[in-house]
Design a protein around this motif. Structure first.
Motif, PDB file in Angstrom:
ATOM      1  N   GLY A  82       0.784  -1.221   0.000  1.00 24.70           N
ATOM      2  CA  GLY A  82       0.000   0.000   0.000  1.00 24.70           C
ATOM      3  C   GLY A  82       0.818   1.273   0.000  1.00 24.70           C
ATOM      4  N   GLY A  83       1.926   1.276   0.716  1.00 29.97           N
ATOM      5  CA  GLY A  83       2.770   2.468   0.756  1.00 29.97           C
ATOM      6  C   GLY A  83       3.345   2.804  -0.607  1.00 29.97           C
ATOM      7  N   GLN A  84       3.706   1.777  -1.357  1.00 23.63           N
ATOM      8  CA  GLN A  84       4.233   2.015  -2.697  1.00 23.63           C
ATOM      9  C   GLN A  84       3.151   2.587  -3.613  1.00 23.63           C
ATOM     10  OE1 GLN A  84       5.933  -1.771  -3.786  1.00 23.63           O
ATOM     11  NE2 GLN A  84       7.808  -1.363  -2.640  1.00 23.63           N
ATOM     12  N   TYR A  85       1.934   2.079  -3.483  1.00 19.19           N
ATOM     13  CA  TYR A  85       0.831   2.629  -4.276  1.00 19.19           C
ATOM     14  C   TYR A  85       0.625   4.105  -3.938  1.00 19.19           C
ATOM     15  CZ  TYR A  85      -0.700  -1.723  -6.411  1.00 19.19           C
ATOM     16  OH  TYR A  85      -0.765  -2.853  -7.170  1.00 19.19           O
ATOM     17  N   LEU A  86       0.656   4.434  -2.657  1.00 17.19           N
ATOM     18  CA  LEU A  86       0.489   5.833  -2.250  1.00 17.19           C
ATOM     19  C   LEU A  86       1.586   6.712  -2.848  1.00 17.19           C
ATOM     20  CD1 LEU A  86      -0.500   5.333   1.493  1.00 17.19           C
ATOM     21  CD2 LEU A  86      -1.988   6.165  -0.349  1.00 17.19           C
ATOM     22  N   SER A  87       2.817   6.226  -2.810  1.00 14.64           N
ATOM     23  CA  SER A  87       3.928   6.998  -3.366  1.00 14.64           C
ATOM     24  C   SER A  87       3.791   7.146  -4.875  1.00 14.64           C
ATOM     25  CB  SER A  87       5.261   6.330  -3.032  1.00 14.64           C
ATOM     26  OG  SER A  87       5.525   6.437  -1.654  1.00 14.64           O
ATOM     27  N   PHE A  88       3.539   6.046  -5.560  1.00 13.75           N
ATOM     28  CA  PHE A  88       3.419   6.110  -7.016  1.00 13.75           C
ATOM     29  C   PHE A  88       2.262   6.996  -7.449  1.00 13.75           C
ATOM     30  CE2 PHE A  88       5.992   2.123  -7.456  1.00 13.75           C
ATOM     31  CZ  PHE A  88       6.921   2.641  -8.332  1.00 13.75           C
ATOM     32  N   PHE A 117      11.612  13.218  -3.760  1.00  5.96           N
ATOM     33  CA  PHE A 117      12.066  11.828  -3.873  1.00  5.96           C
ATOM     34  C   PHE A 117      12.230  11.206  -2.482  1.00  5.96           C
ATOM     35  CE2 PHE A 117      14.132  11.246  -8.311  1.00  5.96           C
ATOM     36  CZ  PHE A 117      12.981  11.704  -8.917  1.00  5.96           C
ATOM     37  N   GLU A 118      12.811  11.962  -1.558  1.00  9.54           N
ATOM     38  CA  GLU A 118      12.983  11.439  -0.197  1.00  9.54           C
ATOM     39  C   GLU A 118      11.629  11.169   0.451  1.00  9.54           C
ATOM     40  OE1 GLU A 118      17.010  14.082   0.502  1.00  9.54           O
ATOM     41  OE2 GLU A 118      15.154  14.660   1.496  1.00  9.54           O
ATOM     42  N   TYR A 119      10.725  12.099   0.312  1.00 13.74           N
ATOM     43  CA  TYR A 119       9.387  11.996   0.899  1.00 13.74           C
ATOM     44  C   TYR A 119       8.639  10.787   0.327  1.00 13.74           C
ATOM     45  CZ  TYR A 119       4.651  13.852   2.034  1.00 13.74           C
ATOM     46  OH  TYR A 119       3.383  14.055   2.494  1.00 13.74           O
ATOM     47  N   LEU A 120       8.681  10.650  -0.993  1.00 11.37           N
ATOM     48  CA  LEU A 120       7.962   9.544  -1.626  1.00 11.37           C
ATOM     49  C   LEU A 120       8.652   8.202  -1.403  1.00 11.37           C
ATOM     50  CD1 LEU A 120       6.871  11.261  -4.962  1.00 11.37           C
ATOM     51  CD2 LEU A 120       5.536  10.908  -2.873  1.00 11.37           C
ATOM     52  N   SER A 121       9.935   8.221  -1.113  1.00 12.30           N
ATOM     53  CA  SER A 121      10.638   6.955  -0.863  1.00 12.30           C
ATOM     54  C   SER A 121      10.130   6.259   0.399  1.00 12.30           C
ATOM     55  CB  SER A 121      12.145   7.184  -0.766  1.00 12.30           C
ATOM     56  OG  SER A 121      12.480   7.794   0.470  1.00 12.30           O
ATOM     57  N   MET A 122       9.471   6.997   1.261  1.00 20.15           N
ATOM     58  CA  MET A 122       8.974   6.384   2.500  1.00 20.15           C
ATOM     59  C   MET A 122       7.956   5.287   2.214  1.00 20.15           C
ATOM     60  SD  MET A 122      10.910   7.653   4.615  1.00 20.15           S
ATOM     61  CE  MET A 122      10.257   6.843   6.040  1.00 20.15           C
ATOM     62  N   GLY A 123       7.242   5.377   1.114  1.00 18.56           N
ATOM     63  CA  GLY A 123       6.328   4.303   0.736  1.00 18.56           C
ATOM     64  C   GLY A 123       7.061   3.011   0.433  1.00 18.56           C
ATOM     65  N   PHE A 124       8.308   3.121  -0.011  1.00 20.01           N
ATOM     66  CA  PHE A 124       9.116   1.941  -0.314  1.00 20.01           C
ATOM     67  C   PHE A 124       9.830   1.431   0.927  1.00 20.01           C
ATOM     68  CE2 PHE A 124       8.388   4.018  -4.247  1.00 20.01           C
ATOM     69  CZ  PHE A 124       8.232   2.987  -5.157  1.00 20.01           C
ATOM     70  N   VAL A 125      10.200   2.343   1.796  1.00 15.51           N
ATOM     71  CA  VAL A 125      10.891   1.963   3.025  1.00 15.51           C
ATOM     72  C   VAL A 125       9.915   1.318   4.006  1.00 15.51           C
ATOM     73  CG1 VAL A 125      12.133   2.863   5.033  1.00 15.51           C
ATOM     74  CG2 VAL A 125      12.657   3.744   2.757  1.00 15.51           C
ATOM     75  N   ALA A 129      -0.645   2.259   6.056  1.00 11.63           N
ATOM     76  CA  ALA A 129      -0.865   2.924   7.351  1.00 11.63           C
ATOM     77  C   ALA A 129       0.429   3.552   7.867  1.00 11.63           C
ATOM     78  CB  ALA A 129      -1.422   1.938   8.368  1.00 11.63           C
ATOM     79  N   ASP A 130       1.540   2.839   7.761  1.00 16.51           N
ATOM     80  CA  ASP A 130       2.823   3.373   8.224  1.00 16.51           C
ATOM     81  C   ASP A 130       3.253   4.576   7.388  1.00 16.51           C
ATOM     82  OD1 ASP A 130       2.998   1.434  10.196  1.00 16.51           O
ATOM     83  OD2 ASP A 130       4.114   0.053   8.910  1.00 16.51           O
TER      84      ASP A 130
END
Length: 153
Positions: free
Chosen positions: A68-74, A122-130, A135-136
Motif C-alpha cells: 500500500g505504501g508504494q501505491y500511495l507513493s506512485f 524523492f525522499e518523501y515519496l521513498s517512505m512508501g518503499f521503506v 498505514a505506516d
C-alpha cells in the motif's frame, strides 16, 4: 552486439544531479521506464496527462508488488509531474524564456530551488518503499503534515 548501455538500468548522475522531477524518474530503473512508456503510457488518454500519468504509475506500483505504501507513493507522482509542468510554464511566461535559458542569479536560484524540491520529493515519496505499508506511510506523512502533498497543490 551488447554493450553497457544495453544492460544499464540506473543513471545515478542523472537521477541525483538533474533538476527536473520527470528527468529523475526517467533515469531510475530505465528498462522498466522504457517498458512503461512503450506499453502503458502511450496507451493512456493524451488529452488528460494527469490521468495518463496516474495510469502509468498505477501499473508501475502493481509491477513493484502489492504494498500500500508504494501505491500511495506512485500515485503521488502525477501530482508532482503536474506541479512541475505548471510551475515551469508559469515561470517561463513570467520571465519570457524557459527556465533552462534564464540567466544570472535568478536562473541559478530557480533551477537550484527546483533541484532541491525534486530531491525532497524523492525522499518523501521513498517512505512508501521503506515502510511499505499504507498505514505506516500515511502515519509518517502525517507526522510532517503532508507537506510535500500540500506544496505541489
Amino acid at each position: 552486439q551488447w554493450d553497457f548501455e544495453a544492460v544499464r538500468t540506473v543513471d545515478p548522475w542523472g537521477t541525483e544531479v538533474g533538476r527536473r522531477f520527470r528527468g529523475g524518474l526517467r533515469r531510475w530503473n530505465m528498462t522498466v521506464q522504457w517498458w512503461l512508456a512503450a506499453y502503458v503510457h502511450r496507451r493512456g488518454p493524451r488529452q488528460y496527462p494527469l490521468l495518463r500519468n496516474a495510469w502509468t504509475m498505477l501499473a508501475s506500483a502493481y509491477w513493484h508488488g502489492l504494498h500500500g505504501g508504494q501505491y500511495l507513493s506512485f500515485l503521488t507522482v502525477p501530482l508532482w509531474l503536474a506541479a512541475e509542468a505548471a510551475a515551469e510554464a508559469a515561470l517561463g511566461g513570467y520571465f519570457g524564456v524557459p527556465l533552462e535559458q534564464l540567466g544570472g542569479w535568478k536562473g541559478s536560484l530557480l533551477r537550484g530551488g527546483q533541484w532541491f524540491l525534486k530531491m525532497r520529493a524523492f525522499e518523501y515519496l521513498s517512505m512508501g518503499f521503506v515502510l511499505r505499508g499504507a498505514a505506516d506511510t500515511l502515519r509518517f506523512w502525517a507526522s510532517v503534515h503532508f507537506c510535500l502533498h500540500v506544496l505541489p497543490l
